[in-house]
Design a protein around this motif. Structure first.
Motif, PDB file in Angstrom:
ATOM      1  N   PRO A  79       7.910 -15.544   3.216  1.00 50.76           N
ATOM      2  CA  PRO A  79       8.154 -14.390   2.274  1.00 50.76           C
ATOM      3  C   PRO A  79       7.196 -12.679   1.965  1.00 50.76           C
ATOM      4  O   PRO A  79       7.169 -12.794   1.190  1.00 50.76           O
ATOM      5  N   VAL A  80       6.442 -12.989   2.866  1.00 52.60           N
ATOM      6  CA  VAL A  80       5.039 -11.480   3.255  1.00 52.60           C
ATOM      7  C   VAL A  80       5.938 -11.014   4.290  1.00 52.60           C
ATOM      8  O   VAL A  80       5.681 -11.317   5.083  1.00 52.60           O
ATOM      9  N   LYS A  81       5.158  -9.851   3.165  1.00 53.26           N
ATOM     10  CA  LYS A  81       5.895  -8.535   4.788  1.00 53.26           C
ATOM     11  C   LYS A  81       5.614  -7.677   3.946  1.00 53.26           C
ATOM     12  O   LYS A  81       5.474  -6.920   3.115  1.00 53.26           O
ATOM     13  N   VAL A  82       4.577  -6.679   5.389  1.00 55.88           N
ATOM     14  CA  VAL A  82       3.912  -5.539   5.281  1.00 55.88           C
ATOM     15  C   VAL A  82       4.255  -4.462   5.440  1.00 55.88           C
ATOM     16  O   VAL A  82       4.331  -4.560   6.951  1.00 55.88           O
ATOM     17  N   THR A  83       4.931  -3.706   5.346  1.00 61.36           N
ATOM     18  CA  THR A  83       6.006  -2.238   5.538  1.00 61.36           C
ATOM     19  C   THR A  83       4.922  -0.722   6.051  1.00 61.36           C
ATOM     20  O   THR A  83       4.049  -1.093   5.728  1.00 61.36           O
ATOM     21  N   ARG A  84       4.930   0.105   6.283  1.00 57.91           N
ATOM     22  CA  ARG A  84       4.447   1.023   6.645  1.00 57.91           C
ATOM     23  C   ARG A  84       4.236   1.838   5.150  1.00 57.91           C
ATOM     24  O   ARG A  84       3.147   2.025   5.192  1.00 57.91           O
ATOM     25  N   HIS A  85       5.278   1.879   4.556  1.00 64.69           N
ATOM     26  CA  HIS A  85       5.108   2.739   3.695  1.00 64.69           C
ATOM     27  C   HIS A  85       4.272   1.674   2.530  1.00 64.69           C
ATOM     28  O   HIS A  85       3.551   2.783   1.587  1.00 64.69           O
ATOM     29  N   SER A  86       4.323   0.822   2.474  1.00 70.69           N
ATOM     30  CA  SER A  86       3.984  -0.123   1.995  1.00 70.69           C
ATOM     31  C   SER A  86       2.079  -0.172   1.966  1.00 70.69           C
ATOM     32  O   SER A  86       1.339  -0.460   0.685  1.00 70.69           O
ATOM     33  N   PHE A  87       2.220  -1.091   2.831  1.00 69.72           N
ATOM     34  CA  PHE A  87       0.456  -0.517   3.697  1.00 69.72           C
ATOM     35  C   PHE A  87      -0.576   1.499   3.314  1.00 69.72           C
ATOM     36  O   PHE A  87      -1.458   1.193   2.967  1.00 69.72           O
ATOM     37  N   ASP A  88       0.539   2.346   3.866  1.00 68.24           N
ATOM     38  CA  ASP A  88       0.043   3.529   3.183  1.00 68.24           C
ATOM     39  C   ASP A  88      -0.180   4.000   2.069  1.00 68.24           C
ATOM     40  O   ASP A  88      -1.401   4.358   1.471  1.00 68.24           O
ATOM     41  N   LEU A  89       0.834   3.364   0.826  1.00 64.78           N
ATOM     42  CA  LEU A  89       0.722   3.137   0.378  1.00 64.78           C
ATOM     43  C   LEU A  89      -0.481   2.574  -0.967  1.00 64.78           C
ATOM     44  O   LEU A  89      -1.338   2.511  -1.849  1.00 64.78           O
ATOM     45  N   ALA A  90      -0.801   1.128  -0.186  1.00 67.18           N
ATOM     46  CA  ALA A  90      -2.376   0.249  -0.673  1.00 67.18           C
ATOM     47  C   ALA A  90      -3.562   1.458  -0.319  1.00 67.18           C
ATOM     48  O   ALA A  90      -4.211   1.166  -1.216  1.00 67.18           O
ATOM     49  N   VAL A  91      -3.169   1.761   1.047  1.00 68.94           N
ATOM     50  CA  VAL A  91      -4.684   2.934   1.199  1.00 68.94           C
ATOM     51  C   VAL A  91      -4.968   3.656   0.184  1.00 68.94           C
ATOM     52  O   VAL A  91      -6.238   3.825   0.273  1.00 68.94           O
ATOM     53  N   ARG A  92      -4.307   4.276  -0.112  1.00 66.39           N
ATOM     54  CA  ARG A  92      -3.750   5.516  -0.378  1.00 66.39           C
ATOM     55  C   ARG A  92      -4.631   5.250  -1.748  1.00 66.39           C
ATOM     56  O   ARG A  92      -5.103   5.396  -3.013  1.00 66.39           O
ATOM     57  N   LEU A  93      -4.280   4.213  -2.907  1.00 61.01           N
ATOM     58  CA  LEU A  93      -4.219   3.370  -4.303  1.00 61.01           C
ATOM     59  C   LEU A  93      -5.435   3.598  -4.080  1.00 61.01           C
ATOM     60  O   LEU A  93      -6.916   4.095  -4.771  1.00 61.01           O
ATOM     61  N   SER A  94      -6.421   2.493  -2.750  1.00 58.49           N
ATOM     62  CA  SER A  94      -7.376   1.864  -3.353  1.00 58.49           C
ATOM     63  C   SER A  94      -8.396   2.407  -2.805  1.00 58.49           C
ATOM     64  O   SER A  94      -9.772   2.816  -3.704  1.00 58.49           O
ATOM     65  N   THR A  95      -8.359   4.026  -2.114  1.00 57.98           N
ATOM     66  CA  THR A  95      -9.285   4.550  -1.362  1.00 57.98           C
ATOM     67  C   THR A  95      -9.636   5.878  -2.977  1.00 57.98           C
ATOM     68  O   THR A  95     -10.642   6.647  -3.287  1.00 57.98           O
ATOM     69  N   ILE A  96      -8.327   6.210  -3.467  1.00 57.43           N
ATOM     70  CA  ILE A  96      -7.976   7.161  -4.434  1.00 57.43           C
ATOM     71  C   ILE A  96      -9.320   5.945  -5.581  1.00 57.43           C
ATOM     72  O   ILE A  96      -9.687   6.918  -6.480  1.00 57.43           O
ATOM     73  N   PHE A  97      -9.068   4.641  -6.311  1.00 61.87           N
ATOM     74  CA  PHE A  97      -9.363   4.301  -6.507  1.00 61.87           C
ATOM     75  C   PHE A  97     -11.596   4.627  -7.358  1.00 61.87           C
ATOM     76  O   PHE A  97     -12.013   4.433  -7.883  1.00 61.87           O
ATOM     77  N   PHE A  98     -11.728   3.921  -5.755  1.00 64.17           N
ATOM     78  CA  PHE A  98     -12.711   4.405  -4.612  1.00 64.17           C
ATOM     79  C   PHE A  98     -13.261   5.445  -5.194  1.00 64.17           C
ATOM     80  O   PHE A  98     -14.614   6.018  -5.769  1.00 64.17           O
ATOM     81  N   THR A  99     -13.178   6.898  -4.418  1.00 69.43           N
ATOM     82  CA  THR A  99     -12.949   8.077  -4.591  1.00 69.43           C
ATOM     83  C   THR A  99     -13.225   8.067  -6.238  1.00 69.43           C
ATOM     84  O   THR A  99     -14.956   8.911  -6.607  1.00 69.43           O
ATOM     85  N   VAL A 100     -12.726   8.176  -7.339  1.00 70.15           N
ATOM     86  CA  VAL A 100     -12.680   8.925  -7.877  1.00 70.15           C
ATOM     87  C   VAL A 100     -13.893   8.685  -8.725  1.00 70.15           C
ATOM     88  O   VAL A 100     -14.894   8.480  -9.851  1.00 70.15           O
ATOM     89  N   LEU A 101     -14.236   6.726  -9.127  1.00 72.30           N
ATOM     90  CA  LEU A 101     -15.109   6.053  -9.891  1.00 72.30           C
ATOM     91  C   LEU A 101     -16.419   6.256  -9.025  1.00 72.30           C
ATOM     92  O   LEU A 101     -17.369   6.626 -10.071  1.00 72.30           O
ATOM     93  N   TYR A 102     -16.200   6.173  -7.660  1.00 74.03           N
ATOM     94  CA  TYR A 102     -17.610   6.120  -6.872  1.00 74.03           C
ATOM     95  C   TYR A 102     -18.518   8.197  -7.402  1.00 74.03           C
ATOM     96  O   TYR A 102     -19.213   7.838  -7.714  1.00 74.03           O
TER      97      TYR A 102
END
Length: 309
Positions: free
Chosen positions: A139-162
């Protein structure tokens, strides 16, 4: 509730004085706005570079490890969790595109004068392998679009807060308001109340530690009473926390009233008639060096950040 004390959220570190403290508040504010705006329409590599730059600045700034270690650890853990959840989530791209003809047959109808071009194109397609699905097992599936979106969300979260926390940690509230008021001077021509905005910002920054202190004291008072939450039930728990929230609001309004009375007692008439020069803002040699590095930073943004992944 000691976590509120250990995490310097909106607090100013008075000692030790690092090279970040010595920078002009206007230069630091422009750097902060650069961190908050350069990730817009940027590629994934540039967003990851912003995170690495913030971590590098923290390591070389001279800020004690006890100040930022726990906060950075919690923030990186949350960002990593966001990365995992967003990567495993469905990407929402339900398009299954398939060309009408195989790649080898797409160029057979071209004129014979383009044989060399056909061979080069075919060799390029054969040499490059493109997989939209990066990982798929059960059931585990990682696509290019989902991984790119995950990197964008995590980096934005860290950049804005820190980046915001690091700015508040090394800049006094008076320096922040003085710098913002200096940068907003051209708006006076449009009759914008610059001084009133700066004064409101100063009082707001001074009020943040008071809010954290009141929350900590109220939660500690609840915990010391050893309430049996299981016997209260859902309705009782909601009632208790509503009473705590009401008491918190009363205490904050009382603190605000005390702050206003203190300003009146000190003879404050108005923001324009009663002005206090907190800091003498003047750019020094190290500030000009930071501005030069900022120009190089934006140059790298337009060269590296716009490249297609």
């Amino acid at each position: 509730m000691d976590l509120l004390r250990s995490l310097p959220l909106g607090l100013y570190l008075e000692q030790p004085i690092t090279w970040l403290h010595k920078l002009d508040s206007r230069v630091k504010f422009v750097w902060l706005m650069s961190f908050l705006t350069t990730y817009i329409f940027a590629n994934t590599w540039w967003r990851a570079i912003l995170v690495c730059v913030l971590i590098f600045i923290t390591l070389v700034s001279g800020i004690p490890r006890r100040v930022w270690r726990q906060q950075m650890g919690y923030l990186l853990s949350i960002c990593f969790l966001v990365l995992i959840i967003a990567s495993l989530s469905p990407d929402g791209m339900g398009v299954d595109y398939q060309p009408r003809l195989p790649i080898e047959n797409q160029y057979l109808n071209q004129p014979s004068t383009q044989d060399n071009t056909e061979n080069s194109i075919l060799s390029r397609f054969k040499s490059q392998e493109y997989n939209y699905v990066l990982f798929a097992r059960g059931p585990v599936k990682v696509t290019r679009h989902s991984f790119d979106l995950a990197v964008r969300l995590s980096t934005i979260f860290f950049t804005v807060l820190y980046s915001t926390t690091l700015y508040l940690l090394t800049t006094a509230p008076e320096e922040i308001t003085a710098g913002i008021e200096s940068l907003m001077q051209p708006l006076r021509r449009f009759k914008v109340p610059v001084t009133e905005i700066a004064l409101t910002l100063t009082l707001s920054l001074r009020f943040i530690p008071l809010v954290l202190e009141e929350i900590q004291n109220l939660v500690r008072s609840v915990m010391t009473r050893a309430i049996n939450w299981k016997k209260l039930g859902l309705k009782g728990v909601v009632k208790v926390w509503m009473m705590v929230a009401e008491r918190l609001l009363q205490n904050l309004l009382l603190r605000a009233d005390q702050m206003a009375n203190g300003i009146v007692v000190r003879g404050f008439i108005g923001s324009n008639q009663h002005r206090v020069q907190w800091h003498n803002l003047r750019l020094k040699g190290f500030d000009w060096l930071a501005i030069a590095v900022l120009i190089l930073f934006w140059g790298m943004r337009f060269t590296i950040g716009n490249q297609v992944n």
